[in-house]
Design an enzyme around this catalytic site. Structure first.
Site, short mmCIF file in Angstrom:
data_model
loop_
_atom_site.label_atom_id
_atom_site.label_comp_id
_atom_site.label_asym_id
_atom_site.label_seq_id
_atom_site.Cartn_x
_atom_site.Cartn_y
_atom_site.Cartn_z
CB ILE A 90 -15.29 13.27 8.75
CG1 ILE A 90 -16.55 13.71 9.49
CG2 ILE A 90 -14.04 13.67 9.53
CD1 ILE A 90 -16.74 13.09 10.86
N PRO A 91 -13.79 13.93 5.37
CG PRO A 91 -13.56 15.50 3.64
CD PRO A 91 -14.43 15.12 4.81
CG HIS A 92 -9.85 11.00 7.39
ND1 HIS A 92 -11.23 10.92 7.47
CD2 HIS A 92 -9.38 9.78 7.67
CE1 HIS A 92 -11.57 9.68 7.81
NE2 HIS A 92 -10.47 8.97 7.92
CB CYS A 93 -5.79 10.88 2.92
SG CYS A 93 -4.76 12.35 2.80
NE ARG A 112 -9.37 6.64 4.80
CZ ARG A 112 -10.61 6.61 5.30
NH1 ARG A 112 -11.64 6.81 4.53
NH2 ARG A 112 -10.80 6.41 6.59
#
Length: 160
Positions: free
Chosen positions: A62-65, A45
Site C-alpha cells: 500500500i504505497p503512499h506518501c 517514503r
C-alpha cells in the site's frame, strides 16, 4: 473520503518494487493527480517506511506518501502478472505482493481513515481473493463496494 478516482491496471509485469513505484509515479503525474515531486516522494517514503503487508493468504503493498505531493485524491489499484517483492512494513524481509494499492490523498486525516478502512477489508480472504480474480472491468466496482460503500467514486483505466 470525498470524491476519489480509482485507476485500475492489470496485465503488467514489474522487475521489482522500485519498478512498480516508478510506474505509479509516472502514471499519476501524467494523469495530473500529483505534483512532479510525487514520484521521488513515493520512493523516499517506501525506502524509509516499507509498505508490504503479509495477510492471511496473500500479501499486499500500500504505497503512499505525504499529502503535500497530491493534487486530487485517487487510488491506483494494480494487479500485476506476478507478485512483486516489497519490504515488509512491520518486519524484516520481503513479501510477494499480489496486489498493489497506491493511495493518493490530499488531507492527512483522510489517509489514516482510508488506511484503516482498506486494511480492515483486505483482511477478509474472500474480498482479497475477489480482487485477484474478478475481470478487470469489475475490479473498481468490487473495490468501491467494500472499501467506499458510502462514497461515490469513478473508475478509470490507465493506459501507461
Amino acid at each position: 473520503m470525498h470524491n476519489c478516482e480509482v485507476f485500475i491496471k492489470t496485465g503488467i509485469a514489474f522487475e521489482d518494487y522500485y519498478d512498480a513505484l516508478t510506474h505509479i509515479g509516472k502514471c499519476m503525474v501524467e494523469a495530473g493527480f500529483v505534483e512532479n515531486s510525487y514520484p521521488q516522494a513515493l520512493l523516499d517514503r517506501e525506502a524509509e517506511y516499507p509498505t508490504g503487508i503479509q495477510l492471511e493468504q496473500h500479501a499486499v503493498a500500500i504505497p503512499h506518501c505525504d499529502s503535500t505531493h497530491a493534487l486530487t485524491p485517487a487510488i491506483y489499484l494494480i494487479r500485476p502478472d506476478a507478485p512483486v517483492e516489497f519490504f515488509q512494513a512491520d518486519d524484516e524481509g520481503t513479501v510477494p505482493a499480489s496486489l498493489i494499492v497506491a493511495l493518493i490523498v490530499t488531507h492527512p486525516s483522510e489517509q489514516l481513515v482510508l488506511l484503516r478502512q482498506l486494511f480492515s477489508q483486505l483482511q477478509d480472504p474472500a474480498f482479497f481473493e475477489g480482487l485477484l480474480t474478478v475481470p478487470e472491468d469489475q475490479l473498481a466496482a468490487l473495490f468501491k463496494q467494500h472499501v467506499f460503500a458510502a462514497t461515490p467514486l469513478k473508475a478509470a483505466a490507465v493506459s501507461a
